[in-house]
Design a protein around this motif. Structure first.
Motif, mmCIF file in Angstrom:
data_model
loop_
_atom_site.group_PDB
_atom_site.id
_atom_site.type_symbol
_atom_site.label_atom_id
_atom_site.label_comp_id
_atom_site.label_asym_id
_atom_site.label_seq_id
_atom_site.Cartn_x
_atom_site.Cartn_y
_atom_site.Cartn_z
ATOM 1 N N ASP A 123 -79.467 108.402 77.947
ATOM 2 C CA ASP A 123 -79.513 107.051 78.495
ATOM 3 C C ASP A 123 -80.343 106.166 77.559
ATOM 4 O O ASP A 123 -81.433 106.555 77.121
ATOM 5 C CB ASP A 123 -80.139 107.071 79.891
ATOM 6 N N LEU A 124 -79.818 104.983 77.260
ATOM 7 C CA LEU A 124 -80.478 104.097 76.284
ATOM 8 C C LEU A 124 -81.895 103.725 76.700
ATOM 9 O O LEU A 124 -82.777 103.590 75.861
ATOM 10 C CB LEU A 124 -79.664 102.810 76.119
ATOM 11 N N LYS A 125 -82.091 103.541 78.012
ATOM 12 C CA LYS A 125 -83.412 103.083 78.460
ATOM 13 C C LYS A 125 -84.340 104.235 78.805
ATOM 14 O O LYS A 125 -85.504 104.222 78.446
ATOM 15 C CB LYS A 125 -83.244 102.192 79.692
ATOM 16 N N THR A 126 -83.804 105.264 79.489
ATOM 17 C CA THR A 126 -84.697 106.319 80.019
ATOM 18 C C THR A 126 -84.679 107.612 79.199
ATOM 19 O O THR A 126 -85.485 108.503 79.452
ATOM 20 C CB THR A 126 -84.279 106.682 81.457
ATOM 21 N N ASN A 127 -83.725 107.730 78.280
ATOM 22 C CA ASN A 127 -83.536 108.971 77.509
ATOM 23 C C ASN A 127 -83.048 110.147 78.354
ATOM 24 O O ASN A 127 -83.025 111.286 77.877
ATOM 25 C CB ASN A 127 -84.812 109.394 76.762
ATOM 26 N N GLU A 128 -82.681 109.885 79.601
ATOM 27 C CA GLU A 128 -82.126 110.954 80.442
ATOM 28 C C GLU A 128 -80.879 111.527 79.774
ATOM 29 O O GLU A 128 -80.102 110.792 79.167
ATOM 30 C CB GLU A 128 -81.770 110.350 81.808
ATOM 31 N N LYS A 129 -80.707 112.846 79.880
ATOM 32 C CA LYS A 129 -79.574 113.495 79.200
ATOM 33 C C LYS A 129 -78.309 113.465 80.060
ATOM 34 O O LYS A 129 -78.367 113.780 81.247
ATOM 35 C CB LYS A 129 -79.932 114.941 78.868
ATOM 36 N N PHE A 130 -77.195 113.104 79.409
ATOM 37 C CA PHE A 130 -75.902 113.063 80.087
ATOM 38 C C PHE A 130 -74.893 113.940 79.347
ATOM 39 O O PHE A 130 -73.799 113.478 79.013
ATOM 40 C CB PHE A 130 -75.401 111.615 80.185
ATOM 41 N N ASP A 131 -75.264 115.167 79.076
ATOM 42 C CA ASP A 131 -74.404 116.038 78.269
ATOM 43 C C ASP A 131 -74.685 117.499 78.588
ATOM 44 O O ASP A 131 -75.481 117.807 79.470
ATOM 45 C CB ASP A 131 -74.644 115.756 76.773
ATOM 46 N N LYS A 132 -74.076 118.377 77.791
ATOM 47 C CA LYS A 132 -74.150 119.817 78.079
ATOM 48 C C LYS A 132 -75.546 120.403 77.958
ATOM 49 O O LYS A 132 -75.797 121.505 78.443
ATOM 50 C CB LYS A 132 -73.158 120.583 77.171
ATOM 51 N N ASP A 133 -76.489 119.690 77.368
ATOM 52 C CA ASP A 133 -77.873 120.184 77.350
ATOM 53 C C ASP A 133 -78.396 120.381 78.780
ATOM 54 O O ASP A 133 -79.290 121.207 78.996
ATOM 55 C CB ASP A 133 -78.799 119.240 76.569
ATOM 56 N N ARG A 134 -77.858 119.647 79.746
ATOM 57 C CA ARG A 134 -78.293 119.848 81.138
ATOM 58 C C ARG A 134 -77.979 121.273 81.583
ATOM 59 O O ARG A 134 -78.734 121.879 82.334
ATOM 60 C CB ARG A 134 -77.616 118.851 82.089
ATOM 61 N N PHE A 135 -76.837 121.783 81.095
ATOM 62 C CA PHE A 135 -76.442 123.167 81.406
ATOM 63 C C PHE A 135 -77.194 124.151 80.507
ATOM 64 O O PHE A 135 -77.785 125.126 80.986
ATOM 65 C CB PHE A 135 -74.926 123.294 81.218
ATOM 66 N N ARG A 136 -77.213 123.872 79.182
ATOM 67 C CA ARG A 136 -77.890 124.783 78.246
ATOM 68 C C ARG A 136 -79.341 125.015 78.650
ATOM 69 O O ARG A 136 -79.855 126.104 78.545
ATOM 70 C CB ARG A 136 -77.877 124.204 76.817
#
Ligand code: TMP
Ligand code: ASP
Length: 247
Positions: free
Chosen positions: A209-222
């Motif tokens: 996320d541009l503002k919060t850097n929250e992850k929106f990809d497979k790293d959430r699973f990894r």
């Protein structure tokens, strides 16, 4: 037109997709996006409902966006909820990774903090060989192993990776997402032209996320961060909000 395609025999089953022949059609293939999710060369396995459909929709929108911006891919048409008709490609056994921000294996390899901007995006090759865990490969090594036919071809792959990067960065910025890095695969189509293949989805990109850097990809699973399906769905929702039916 797409209803005319008839699924034929299974050619290949990968970790995230199944590839089928199309009856009476030699130049195209039918790809099903699976609900499964793997990491670390399939040592870690998972899945979630509708993952295939979400990734098909994301990949399709990305390929259509690239097409509008003069970058061709193998995408031909969507069929059903989780399938695509694509040009049949003779795949080049290299992954082209482009990095805009330090993360993942690059951070680990060089002992750097994740999140540092890379002013001149870096393109790298990895050798596609599951038995070897897809190792990093230098240009000379790629030529020795005949993964590519010439230095010119390797240069073209890097150049195409960087061109795709310019477009993808713009696209994701419109969705308030930072394109950290991504992986592409290329192959030769029936005209012997190098063509972008595989997929571009949260499986193959890092998106923060541009503002919060929250992850929106497979790293959430990894990295067992939770909220995997919600993150993939959010990427798709942002795309749909942006374009509606425009693409
Ligand atoms: P890396 O930091 O692990 O080398 O990954 C770089 C990018 O490539 C990241 O966006 C995830 C993507 N990727 C794949 O799509 N498939 C893979 O097998 C790996 C290792 C990375
Ligand atoms: N694509 C690899 C796998 O499916 C690795 C990864 O994305 O982390 O296992």
């Amino acid at each position: 037109m797409s209803t005319a395609y008839q699924k034929g025999e299974l050619i290949y089953e990968g970790k995230g997709k199944k590839v089928f022949q199309i009856k009476d059609e030699n130049n195209f293939i039918w790809i099903d996006f699976k609900d499964s999710l793997t990491a670390f060369n399939a040592q870690k396995k998972g899945s979630f409902e509708s993952k295939g459909a979400i990734n098909r929709d994301i990949a399709s929108m990305v390929f259509r966006y690239l097409k509008k911006n003069n970058i061709d891919s193998h995408w031909v048409a969507d069929v059903g909820v989780n399938s695509m008709i694509c040009e049949k490609l003779q795949m080049i056994p290299l992954e082209v990774v482009v990095r805009n921000v330090v993360a993942g294996s690059f951070a680990k390899k060089f002992g750097l903090e994740e999140g540092i901007e890379i002013p001149n995006p870096i393109a790298e090759f990895y050798y596609k060989k599951d038995e070897l865990n897809d190792p990093f490969i230098s240009d000379d090594q790629a030529l020795y192993l005949m993964a590519a036919r010439s230095q010119h071809e390797l240069d073209s792959l890097k150049k195409m990776g960087l061109l795709v990067n310019v477009q993808l960065k713009n696209l994701f910025a419109k969705l308030e997402l930072r394109l950290v890095d991504f992986k592409l695969e290329f192959g030769f189509n029936y005209n012997k032209k190098i063509c972008l293949g595989d997929e571009i989805t949260p499986d193959s990109c890092r998106l923060w996320d541009l503002k919060t850097n929250e992850k929106f990809d497979k790293d959430r699973f990894r990295r067992d961060l939770g909220g995997v399906s919600e993150a993939y769905q959010e990427v798709l929702n942002r795309m749909r909000r942006m374009w509606g039916s425009e693409l």
